[in-house]
Scaffold this active site. Structure first.
Site, PDB file in Angstrom:
ATOM      1  N   HIS A  50      -2.435 -11.395   3.521  1.00 29.99           N
ATOM      2  CA  HIS A  50      -1.013 -11.717   3.557  1.00 29.99           C
ATOM      3  C   HIS A  50      -0.231 -10.473   3.965  1.00 29.99           C
ATOM      4  O   HIS A  50      -0.773  -9.367   4.012  1.00 29.99           O
ATOM      5  CB  HIS A  50      -0.534 -12.219   2.179  1.00 29.99           C
ATOM      6  CG  HIS A  50      -0.720 -11.227   1.083  1.00 29.99           C
ATOM      7  ND1 HIS A  50      -1.734 -11.278   0.170  1.00 29.99           N
ATOM      8  CD2 HIS A  50      -0.004 -10.128   0.762  1.00 29.99           C
ATOM      9  CE1 HIS A  50      -1.644 -10.264  -0.668  1.00 29.99           C
ATOM     10  NE2 HIS A  50      -0.602  -9.544  -0.328  1.00 29.99           N
TER      11      HIS A  50
HETATM   12  C1  T46 Z   1      -0.793  -7.039  -2.368  1.00 38.34           C
HETATM   13  C2  T46 Z   1      -2.210  -6.728  -2.636  1.00 38.34           C
HETATM   14  C3  T46 Z   1      -2.536  -5.285  -2.426  1.00 38.34           C
HETATM   15  C4  T46 Z   1       1.492 -12.523 -10.121  1.00 38.34           C
HETATM   16  O1  T46 Z   1       1.766 -13.513 -10.829  1.00 38.34           O
HETATM   17  N1  T46 Z   1       2.215 -11.378 -10.221  1.00 38.34           N
HETATM   18  C5  T46 Z   1       1.947 -10.279  -9.477  1.00 38.34           C
HETATM   19  O2  T46 Z   1       2.633  -9.251  -9.614  1.00 38.34           O
HETATM   20  C6  T46 Z   1       0.863 -10.336  -8.535  1.00 38.34           C
HETATM   21  C7  T46 Z   1       0.531  -9.104  -7.670  1.00 38.34           C
HETATM   22  C8  T46 Z   1       0.164 -11.489  -8.417  1.00 38.34           C
HETATM   23  N2  T46 Z   1       0.466 -12.557  -9.203  1.00 38.34           N
HETATM   24  C9  T46 Z   1      -0.331 -13.784  -9.085  1.00 38.34           C
HETATM   25  C10 T46 Z   1      -0.209 -14.495  -7.748  1.00 38.34           C
HETATM   26  C11 T46 Z   1      -1.556 -15.150  -7.588  1.00 38.34           C
HETATM   27  O3  T46 Z   1      -1.544 -16.419  -8.244  1.00 38.34           O
HETATM   28  O4  T46 Z   1      -1.712 -13.437  -9.207  1.00 38.34           O
HETATM   29  C12 T46 Z   1      -2.495 -14.231  -8.341  1.00 38.34           C
HETATM   30  C13 T46 Z   1      -3.340 -13.342  -7.431  1.00 38.34           C
HETATM   31  O5  T46 Z   1      -2.478 -12.703  -6.494  1.00 38.34           O
HETATM   32  P1  T46 Z   1      -2.860 -12.514  -4.967  1.00 38.34           P
HETATM   33  O6  T46 Z   1      -3.760 -13.592  -4.517  1.00 38.34           O
HETATM   34  O7  T46 Z   1      -1.615 -12.318  -4.176  1.00 38.34           O
HETATM   35  O8  T46 Z   1      -3.707 -11.149  -5.047  1.00 38.34           O
HETATM   36  P2  T46 Z   1      -4.205 -10.227  -3.867  1.00 38.34           P
HETATM   37  O9  T46 Z   1      -5.190  -9.304  -4.441  1.00 38.34           O
HETATM   38  O10 T46 Z   1      -4.614 -11.035  -2.680  1.00 38.34           O
HETATM   39  O11 T46 Z   1      -2.887  -9.395  -3.421  1.00 38.34           O
HETATM   40  C14 T46 Z   1      -2.318  -8.457  -4.326  1.00 38.34           C
HETATM   41  C15 T46 Z   1      -0.795  -8.598  -4.331  1.00 38.34           C
HETATM   42  O12 T46 Z   1      -0.441  -9.964  -4.625  1.00 38.34           O
HETATM   43  C16 T46 Z   1      -0.187  -8.231  -2.997  1.00 38.34           C
HETATM   44  O13 T46 Z   1       1.204  -8.082  -3.138  1.00 38.34           O
HETATM   45  O14 T46 Z   1      -0.174  -6.429  -1.512  1.00 38.34           O
HETATM   46  O15 T46 Z   1      -2.657  -7.141  -3.934  1.00 38.34           O
END
Ligand code: T46
Length: 136
Positions: A50
């Site tokens: 993303h």
């Molecule tokens: C990024 C990379 C480096 C939350 O509820 N609060 C939060 O602050 C975050 C970061 C995530 N979430 C929830 C959203 C999703 O349901 O946790 C779940 C996993 O998040 P995501 O799939 O976006 O995780 P990554 O590892 O793909 O991405 C994360 C960050 O979301 C993103 O901003 O830049 O790490």
């Protein structure tokens, strides 16, 4: 210009170990509003895929290593994060993918905004469209 912007933090080392200080608006170039970290990561499961419309973050691999791919819509760069005194600065409108996590990887992220799902662009074609619209 390189997409990859690495910050190097002072590492205060003595016989007791190593201490690294992160300070908002000093060695972290923004006011920190949110901190999150990832553990129990797996080399088989990539993350990210993303971009963010507005968010700026610094990612620090506190332990172990992982790889980041950064993509600005024109170029892709890859970097290994493997040192706790290095921070990867990721500004807005950069597509990121994280993979090849070591089993002991601990990834810390400092962010300049609270969590907001509407700031995410999770579709690569939409990302390309928005990057290209921004150039016009
Ligand atoms: C990024 C990379 C480096 C939350 O509820 N609060 C939060 O602050 C975050 C970061 C995530 N979430 C929830 C959203 C999703 O349901 O946790 C779940 C996993 O998040 P995501 O799939 O976006 O995780 P990554 O590892 O793909 O991405 C994360 C960050 O979301 C993103 O901003 O830049 O790490």
């Amino acid at each position: 210009m390189s997409i990859t912007r690495l910050l190097t933090f002072e590492n205060i080392v003595d016989q007791r170990g190593s201490l690294i200080v992160l300070e908002a608006l000093k060695n972290i170039p923004f006011e920190v509003r949110r901190i999150y970290y990832m553990t129990n990561l797996s080399s088989d499961n990539a993350r990210g895929f993303h971009a963010h419309k507005d968010l700026t973050q610094v990612a620090i691999c506190l332990n172990g290593y992982c790889r980041f791919v950064l993509d600005n819509g024109s170029n892709r760069e890859e970097i290994i994060l493997n040192a706790p005194d290095q921070g990867l600065l990721i500004t807005s409108m950069i597509w990121r993918e994280m993979y090849d996590f070591s089993t002991d990887c601990v990834l810390l992220v400092l962010a300049n905004q609270y969590y907001d799902e509407s700031d995410y662009i999770r579709n690569y074609n939409q990302f390309l469209q928005e990057v290209n619209n921004g150039k016009n």
